[in-house]
Design an enzyme around this catalytic site. Structure first.
Site, PDB file in Angstrom:
ATOM      1  N   ASP A  67      37.008 -26.328   5.837  1.00 54.86           N
ATOM      2  CA  ASP A  67      36.564 -26.852   7.136  1.00 54.86           C
ATOM      3  C   ASP A  67      35.051 -27.052   7.062  1.00 54.86           C
ATOM      4  O   ASP A  67      34.305 -26.104   7.249  1.00 54.86           O
ATOM      5  CB  ASP A  67      36.937 -25.850   8.226  1.00 54.86           C
ATOM      6  CG  ASP A  67      36.435 -26.241   9.605  1.00 54.86           C
ATOM      7  OD1 ASP A  67      35.908 -27.349   9.754  1.00 54.86           O
ATOM      8  OD2 ASP A  67      36.567 -25.409  10.526  1.00 54.86           O
TER       9      ASP A  67
ATOM     10  N   HIS B 155      32.054 -33.068   9.211  1.00 58.54           N
ATOM     11  CA  HIS B 155      30.808 -32.321   9.428  1.00 58.54           C
ATOM     12  C   HIS B 155      30.431 -31.535   8.177  1.00 58.54           C
ATOM     13  O   HIS B 155      31.302 -31.131   7.389  1.00 58.54           O
ATOM     14  CB  HIS B 155      30.885 -31.432  10.671  1.00 58.54           C
ATOM     15  CG  HIS B 155      31.930 -30.355  10.635  1.00 58.54           C
ATOM     16  ND1 HIS B 155      31.702 -29.116  10.107  1.00 58.54           N
ATOM     17  CD2 HIS B 155      33.211 -30.341  11.086  1.00 58.54           C
ATOM     18  CE1 HIS B 155      32.794 -28.374  10.238  1.00 58.54           C
ATOM     19  NE2 HIS B 155      33.734 -29.097  10.819  1.00 58.54           N
TER      20      HIS B 155
ATOM     21  N   GLU C   6      28.090 -28.967  13.751  1.00 58.23           N
ATOM     22  CA  GLU C   6      29.283 -29.205  14.568  1.00 58.23           C
ATOM     23  C   GLU C   6      29.839 -27.893  15.102  1.00 58.23           C
ATOM     24  O   GLU C   6      30.234 -27.790  16.264  1.00 58.23           O
ATOM     25  CB  GLU C   6      30.357 -29.905  13.710  1.00 58.23           C
ATOM     26  CG  GLU C   6      31.584 -30.373  14.488  1.00 58.23           C
ATOM     27  CD  GLU C   6      32.698 -29.356  14.568  1.00 58.23           C
ATOM     28  OE1 GLU C   6      33.654 -29.575  15.325  1.00 58.23           O
ATOM     29  OE2 GLU C   6      32.632 -28.310  13.886  1.00 58.23           O
ATOM     30  N   GLU C   7      29.838 -26.885  14.237  1.00 57.92           N
ATOM     31  CA  GLU C   7      30.524 -25.627  14.560  1.00 57.92           C
ATOM     32  C   GLU C   7      29.920 -24.891  15.756  1.00 57.92           C
ATOM     33  O   GLU C   7      30.593 -24.100  16.396  1.00 57.92           O
ATOM     34  CB  GLU C   7      30.524 -24.699  13.325  1.00 57.92           C
ATOM     35  CG  GLU C   7      31.333 -25.234  12.138  1.00 57.92           C
ATOM     36  CD  GLU C   7      32.837 -25.141  12.358  1.00 57.92           C
ATOM     37  OE1 GLU C   7      33.275 -24.745  13.449  1.00 57.92           O
ATOM     38  OE2 GLU C   7      33.565 -25.486  11.401  1.00 57.92           O
TER      39      GLU C   7
ATOM     40  N   ASP D 207      28.389 -28.687   8.139  1.00 51.52           N
ATOM     41  CA  ASP D 207      28.149 -27.242   8.301  1.00 51.52           C
ATOM     42  C   ASP D 207      29.463 -26.463   8.274  1.00 51.52           C
ATOM     43  O   ASP D 207      30.547 -27.037   8.421  1.00 51.52           O
ATOM     44  CB  ASP D 207      27.406 -26.951   9.619  1.00 51.52           C
ATOM     45  CG  ASP D 207      28.197 -27.360  10.849  1.00 51.52           C
ATOM     46  OD1 ASP D 207      28.872 -28.408  10.804  1.00 51.52           O
ATOM     47  OD2 ASP D 207      28.149 -26.639  11.867  1.00 51.52           O
TER      48      ASP D 207
ATOM     49  N   HIS E  18      37.967 -20.443   9.781  1.00 50.80           N
ATOM     50  CA  HIS E  18      37.080 -19.488  10.459  1.00 50.80           C
ATOM     51  C   HIS E  18      37.497 -18.050  10.168  1.00 50.80           C
ATOM     52  O   HIS E  18      37.215 -17.154  10.947  1.00 50.80           O
ATOM     53  CB  HIS E  18      37.009 -19.746  11.981  1.00 50.80           C
ATOM     54  CG  HIS E  18      36.455 -21.114  12.324  1.00 50.80           C
ATOM     55  ND1 HIS E  18      36.058 -21.454  13.593  1.00 50.80           N
ATOM     56  CD2 HIS E  18      36.218 -22.198  11.560  1.00 50.80           C
ATOM     57  CE1 HIS E  18      35.612 -22.710  13.588  1.00 50.80           C
ATOM     58  NE2 HIS E  18      35.715 -23.185  12.356  1.00 50.80           N
TER      59      HIS E  18
ATOM     60  N   ASP F 154      39.004 -33.502  10.605  1.00 49.25           N
ATOM     61  CA  ASP F 154      38.520 -32.155  10.907  1.00 49.25           C
ATOM     62  C   ASP F 154      39.628 -31.328  11.552  1.00 49.25           C
ATOM     63  O   ASP F 154      39.375 -30.516  12.435  1.00 49.25           O
ATOM     64  CB  ASP F 154      37.280 -32.242  11.807  1.00 49.25           C
ATOM     65  CG  ASP F 154      36.565 -30.907  11.941  1.00 49.25           C
ATOM     66  OD1 ASP F 154      36.801 -30.022  11.102  1.00 49.25           O
ATOM     67  OD2 ASP F 154      35.781 -30.750  12.897  1.00 49.25           O
TER      68      ASP F 154
HETATM   69 ZN    ZN Z   1      35.586 -28.309  11.428  1.00 51.94          ZN
END
Ligand code: ZN
Length: 366
Positions: A103, A73, A136-137, A75, A341, A160
């Site tokens: 990520d 992904h 995606e997030e 984003d 994150h 991922d």
């Molecule tokens: Zn991810």
């Protein structure tokens, strides 16, 4: 086994993480990928998705091997403005004021390096598709919007996952979300409390009676949001609860859903209140068997680069869940990201390199 160009790989990665790309604002990452691939013989197609785009890159094979897909992904979560990556001898991290964005940009960089290697060394390969999804997030929006019937791939490798290269997620859960809106009856709390029916009390009873937390090794439930009431002197008329349930087993999830609905309904009935239950299957789960061909491909690919496979199940959902739903066998692989994150997010350079090697090795092992 072809080696990869470590310096170029790191440069792709650094370029990518410096481009801010929160969900729905991935445009510049997509442009970057298109630009890197501009001299490659491939179909490069953008598909509109919300305010953004999914990007499909299709390499025609020079040998008639099974078609495969790689996916990542574009984003990231926030804060992702002005990311200043710091490169040490062994790892890459942010300066501590933002996330890093490994990520999932570590995967994008790994794919770009693999494609560059294919071109430079004129490597043998079957048909390969690369799908770069947006948003995606915030709920797998890109992949959910993408018409997966456009793909030729039989097997999909979604990169991922976190942790060391070699970790493969073979099982991931189904997820259902619930919104329960409980309607009681308002009354003055001091003058006539007996005329009221407190939606807050009913909600509390429901929350304490339904299954919660870890139910078994593959099933979980969590109440994540609660809101309601107007003031201390009013018996609360309305309260809403949002919760989710997950299980790798569809049957277990269905049975938990039923339990939650039954408990909620009976508590509401007992209290002469009303309830509206909104339920939504957010995504489907998947379970790939260890004797599946995709696992054999992975075993071969990892052996060739001397990495031990570690097969696991996950409690989280990813694009992999949606791809499996379409009939393409898909697994989620680690791309080396750590502490994702958070502002402490980092990636070991060794993992970044091994991730790209694994992509090439999979291409050679089909
Ligand atoms: Zn991810």
């Amino acid at each position: 086994m072809t080696n990869i160009n470590k310096e170029r790989l790191i440069n792709y990665f650094l370029d990518l993480v410096k481009i801010s790309s929160p969900s729905w604002k991935e445009g510049r990452v997509v442009e970057y990928i298109v630009n890197v691939l501009k001299d490659i013989k491939a179909d490069i197609i953008k598909y509109k998705c919300g305010e953004s785009n999914n990007l499909l890159v299709r390499l025609y094979g020079n040998v008639p091997w099974t078609p495969i897909l790689f996916s990542a992904h574009t984003d990231t979560v926030t804060p992702c403005e002005n990311i200043k990556p710091v490169v040490t001898k062994t790892k890459i991290l942010s300066d501590g004021t933002t996330i890093l964005g490994a990520d999932d940009k570590a995967a994008i960089a790994a794919f770009l390096e693999a494609i560059s290697q294919i071109k430079e060394n004129n490597l043998q390969h079957g048909p390969i598709e690369f799908l770069f999804t947006c948003a995606e997030e915030i709920g797998l929006y890109g992949i959910k919007e993408f018409d997966l019937s456009l793909l030729n791939a039989k097997y999909a490798f979604v990169f991922d996952g976190g942790g060391e290269i070699g970790k493969v997620i073979l099982k991931a859960p189904y997820q259902t979300t619930f919104n329960l809106i409980i309607k009681g009856k308002a009354a003055h709390a001091g003058i006539a409390p007996e005329k009221g029916v407190s939606a807050i009390r009913i909600a509390s009873e429901i929350i304490t009676k339904i299954p919660h937390g870890r139910i078994d090794h593959e099933t979980t439930v969590n109440v994540g949001l609660i809101s309601g009431g107007k003031a201390t002197n009013i018996v609360a008329e309305e309260t809403s609860i949002a919760l989710e349930a997950r299980s790798i087993s569809r049957e277990k999830l269905k049975s938990i859903e039923k339990k939650i609905e039954n408990i909620a309904n009976s508590i509401v009935d007992k209290n002469k209140a009303k309830i509206k239950i909104y339920k939504k299957l957010e995504y489907s789960g998947y379970a790939i068997k260890e004797n599946d061909r995709i696992v054999r491909i992975l075993n071969d690919a990892l052996r060739k680069i001397q990495i031990k496979p570690v097969y696991e199940s996950s409690g989280g959902g990813s694009d992999t869940n949606v791809i499996n739903r379409s009939g393409i066998k898909a697994v989620n692989l680690s791309i080396g990201m750590r502490d994702v994150h958070t502002k402490k997010e980092y990636i070991n350079i060794k993992d970044l390199v091994n991730g790209s090697k694994l992509v090439l090795s999979i291409i050679e092992s089909v």
